[in-house]
Design a protein around this motif. Structure first.
Motif, short mmCIF file in Angstrom:
data_model
loop_
_atom_site.label_atom_id
_atom_site.label_comp_id
_atom_site.label_asym_id
_atom_site.label_seq_id
_atom_site.Cartn_x
_atom_site.Cartn_y
_atom_site.Cartn_z
N HIS A 1 -10.36 1.55 1.09
CA HIS A 1 -9.93 2.40 2.20
C HIS A 1 -11.10 2.41 3.19
O HIS A 1 -12.21 2.81 2.84
CB HIS A 1 -9.65 3.81 1.68
CG HIS A 1 -9.60 4.85 2.76
ND1 HIS A 1 -8.43 5.32 3.29
CD2 HIS A 1 -10.61 5.49 3.41
CE1 HIS A 1 -8.71 6.21 4.23
NE2 HIS A 1 -10.03 6.34 4.33
N GLY B 1 -11.49 10.21 5.18
CA GLY B 1 -10.09 10.04 5.60
C GLY B 1 -9.53 11.37 6.06
O GLY B 1 -10.12 12.42 5.84
N ASP C 1 1.17 2.85 3.38
CA ASP C 1 0.57 4.14 3.05
C ASP C 1 1.64 5.20 2.82
O ASP C 1 1.37 6.40 2.95
CB ASP C 1 -0.40 4.60 4.16
CG ASP C 1 -1.72 5.10 3.60
OD1 ASP C 1 -1.84 5.20 2.37
OD2 ASP C 1 -2.62 5.39 4.40
N THR D 1 -11.54 3.42 7.35
CA THR D 1 -11.03 3.69 8.70
C THR D 1 -12.13 3.47 9.74
O THR D 1 -11.83 3.39 10.92
CB THR D 1 -10.47 5.13 8.82
OG1 THR D 1 -11.48 6.03 8.36
CG2 THR D 1 -9.22 5.30 7.99
N PHE E 1 -13.31 3.88 -1.93
CA PHE E 1 -13.24 4.63 -0.67
C PHE E 1 -14.51 4.40 0.13
O PHE E 1 -15.54 5.01 -0.14
CB PHE E 1 -12.97 6.11 -0.95
CG PHE E 1 -11.56 6.34 -1.42
CD1 PHE E 1 -10.54 6.62 -0.52
CD2 PHE E 1 -11.23 6.19 -2.77
CE1 PHE E 1 -9.23 6.78 -0.95
CE2 PHE E 1 -9.92 6.36 -3.20
CZ PHE E 1 -8.92 6.64 -2.29
N LYS F 1 -9.63 0.77 -6.64
CA LYS F 1 -9.57 1.28 -5.27
C LYS F 1 -10.88 1.98 -4.93
O LYS F 1 -11.29 2.91 -5.62
CB LYS F 1 -8.39 2.26 -5.15
CG LYS F 1 -8.32 3.03 -3.85
CD LYS F 1 -7.73 2.21 -2.71
CE LYS F 1 -7.72 2.98 -1.39
NZ LYS F 1 -6.58 3.87 -1.22
N HIS G 1 0.85 -1.21 0.00
CA HIS G 1 0.00 0.00 0.00
C HIS G 1 0.88 1.25 0.00
O HIS G 1 1.42 1.64 1.03
CB HIS G 1 -0.92 0.00 1.23
CG HIS G 1 -1.95 1.11 1.20
ND1 HIS G 1 -3.26 0.91 1.57
CD2 HIS G 1 -1.86 2.41 0.85
CE1 HIS G 1 -3.93 2.05 1.45
NE2 HIS G 1 -3.10 2.98 1.02
N ASP H 1 -8.31 -1.94 3.89
CA ASP H 1 -7.18 -1.18 4.42
C ASP H 1 -7.54 -0.47 5.72
O ASP H 1 -8.67 0.01 5.88
CB ASP H 1 -6.76 -0.12 3.39
CG ASP H 1 -6.13 -0.74 2.16
OD1 ASP H 1 -5.02 -1.27 2.28
OD2 ASP H 1 -6.76 -0.70 1.08
N HIS H 2 -6.55 -0.36 6.57
CA HIS H 2 -6.53 0.55 7.73
C HIS H 2 -7.36 0.16 8.94
O HIS H 2 -6.98 0.46 10.07
CB HIS H 2 -6.96 1.99 7.35
CG HIS H 2 -6.37 2.52 6.10
ND1 HIS H 2 -5.02 2.50 5.85
CD2 HIS H 2 -6.96 3.08 4.99
CE1 HIS H 2 -4.79 3.05 4.65
NE2 HIS H 2 -5.94 3.40 4.12
N CYS I 1 -1.96 2.85 -4.60
CA CYS I 1 -3.37 2.93 -4.17
C CYS I 1 -4.03 4.26 -4.49
O CYS I 1 -4.76 4.81 -3.66
CB CYS I 1 -3.44 2.61 -2.68
SG CYS I 1 -3.05 0.90 -2.36
N THR J 1 -1.29 -0.87 7.63
CA THR J 1 -0.68 0.47 7.49
C THR J 1 -0.54 1.17 8.85
O THR J 1 -1.15 2.21 9.10
CB THR J 1 -1.48 1.40 6.53
OG1 THR J 1 -2.77 1.66 7.10
CG2 THR J 1 -1.66 0.77 5.18
#
Ligand SMILES: [Zn+2]
Length: 391
Positions: free
Chosen positions: A212, A177, A302, A214, A173, A171, A62, A231-232, A104, A253
């Motif tokens: 992505h 973020g 990242d 979070t 989202f 990718k 990433h 991710d994350h 990414c 990441t």
């Protein structure tokens, strides 16, 4: 041109091989592993590697190549500038034993163009797994370089455009973020339906998706939608269970937050003051849940957009954190070699020491399978059988 490295300790991407071995390769692939004591094969070049350890070339799963912040970067001048930066970055990472990067998100699909130049032998560079532009909601995280989509049809069209343009992955989202003004970091963004049409289509054409995420709700939407890599997210039990059931990969990441919380650099104390040390504890728990639920981990940093998280050395730090958080050094290396290759659909090209695969290799004076900090004793990096960096 055949090269023979002799008397190596070898980590093949899964495990440390017993005893010492010799490795024969040429510019197309790894040819043979020869246990010590057997006759040495003919080679044009023989390098004595007694006491050294060999691993597959490392993979950072990433990164953000060419990142110049969140400017649209879509004009021809911007794309040329980004392309030149990426062309330099893909040679700099050899200094860290890295032979593959998964990018990414970048404006203008510039990573796809540079990937093609490397593949066609026009410029040297590590292997790029390229996604080009991402997909978000209008005004969502990363919007200046994304397709902005507010329903399923536009999301599907955007995914098809990216795959038509040569992206290896799409990718998505799933949440907001930190890096985008006005986007709330953990708030859900793309819907499950939007991500599902993209994931389904990517699978149909042999590509894959990553999200992505979070926030927990966004990660759960992505998992239910069939997104391959999440991710994350500092996952809780419910999210971990869902990800495991759906066969998702997790890309933690951690280094970004780790560097902010540990920096002594006065320029970054304002960021350190804002960061919550509890975030690291949550990531540590997320890695423990991966072990508990059997979720495979893709090492990723990242790195790129933030000058505190620089390409290359950040992967070394990321692997060190995995070990600090209870992985063995070999498990951490697996996440950046054979495991990463599988996550990125590259297992038939790289990530393992196996005859037939590309000779993407890292050689260390020390033994990072015993002491992860020994990644810093890197002495040689080979990409496709060509020596690209040596001490
Ligand atoms: Zn990222």
């Amino acid at each position: 041109m055949k090269t023979l490295l002799t008397n190596l300790n070898i980590f093949d991407g899964e495990r440390c091989l017993p005893g010492r071995q010799h490795l024969l390769f040429d510019q197309s692939s790894i040819l043979a592993l020869i246990p010590i004591g057997q006759p040495l094969p003919e080679a044009d070049e023989v390098i004595d590697c007694t006491g050294k350890t060999l691993t597959p070339g490392l993979i950072d799963g990433h990164v953000h190549l060419g990142a110049f912040g969140m400017a649209p970067a879509e004009s021809p001048a911007d794309c040329a500038r980004t392309g030149a930066k990426i062309a330099a970055q893909v040679q700099q990472v050899w200094r860290y034993g890295i032979t593959t990067l998964c990018n990414c998100g970048v404006g203008g699909n510039v990573d796809i163009l540079v990937r093609n130049l490397i593949r066609d032998g026009v410029i040297p560079g590590c292997r790029i797994v390229a996604c080009g532009r991402g997909i978000s909601i209008t005004g969502g995280h990363g919007w200046p370089i994304n397709h902005q989509c507010d329903d399923e049809l536009t999301a599907l069209t955007a995914a098809r455009v990216q795959l038509r343009e040569g992206a290896d992955l799409v990718k998505l989202f799933a949440t907001g973020g930190m890096g985008t003004k006005g986007s709330i970091p953990n708030a859900s963004q793309l819907t499950e339906g939007q991500m599902k049409v993209c994931a389904d289509y990517a699978k149909q054409v042999g590509a894959f998706t990553r999200a992505h995420a979070t926030g927990l709700e966004g990660a759960q939407r992505a998992a239910r939608a069939g997104v391959r890599i999440i991710d994350h997210v500092p996952m809780d039990d419910a999210t971990a269970q869902l990800m495991a059931g759906q066969g998702c990969w997790y890309c933690p990441t951690i280094v970004t937050r780790y560097r902010i919380l540990h920096t002594e650099d006065p320029r970054y104390q304002y960021m350190r003051a804002k960061a919550n040390p509890g975030d690291l504890e949550k990531k540590k728990q997320a890695l423990q849940r991966c072990r508990q639920y059997g979720i495979p981990v893709l090492a990723g940093t990242d790195a790129g957009p933030n000058e505190m998280v620089t390409l290359g050395d950040s992967l070394w730090t990321e692997l060190g954190i995995y070990v600090e958080y209870d992985m063995t050094p070999a498990e951490a290396l697996h996440c950046a070699t054979a495991g990463a290759a599988r996550a990125l659909h590259l297992e038939n090209q790289t990530g393992s020491i196996r005859p037939g695969l590309c000779a993407d290799l890292a050689v260390f004076d020390g033994d990072p399978t015993q002491t992860i900090a020994d990644v810093a004793t890197l002495c040689m990096t080979w990409q496709g059988g060509v020596l690209r960096w040596h001490r």
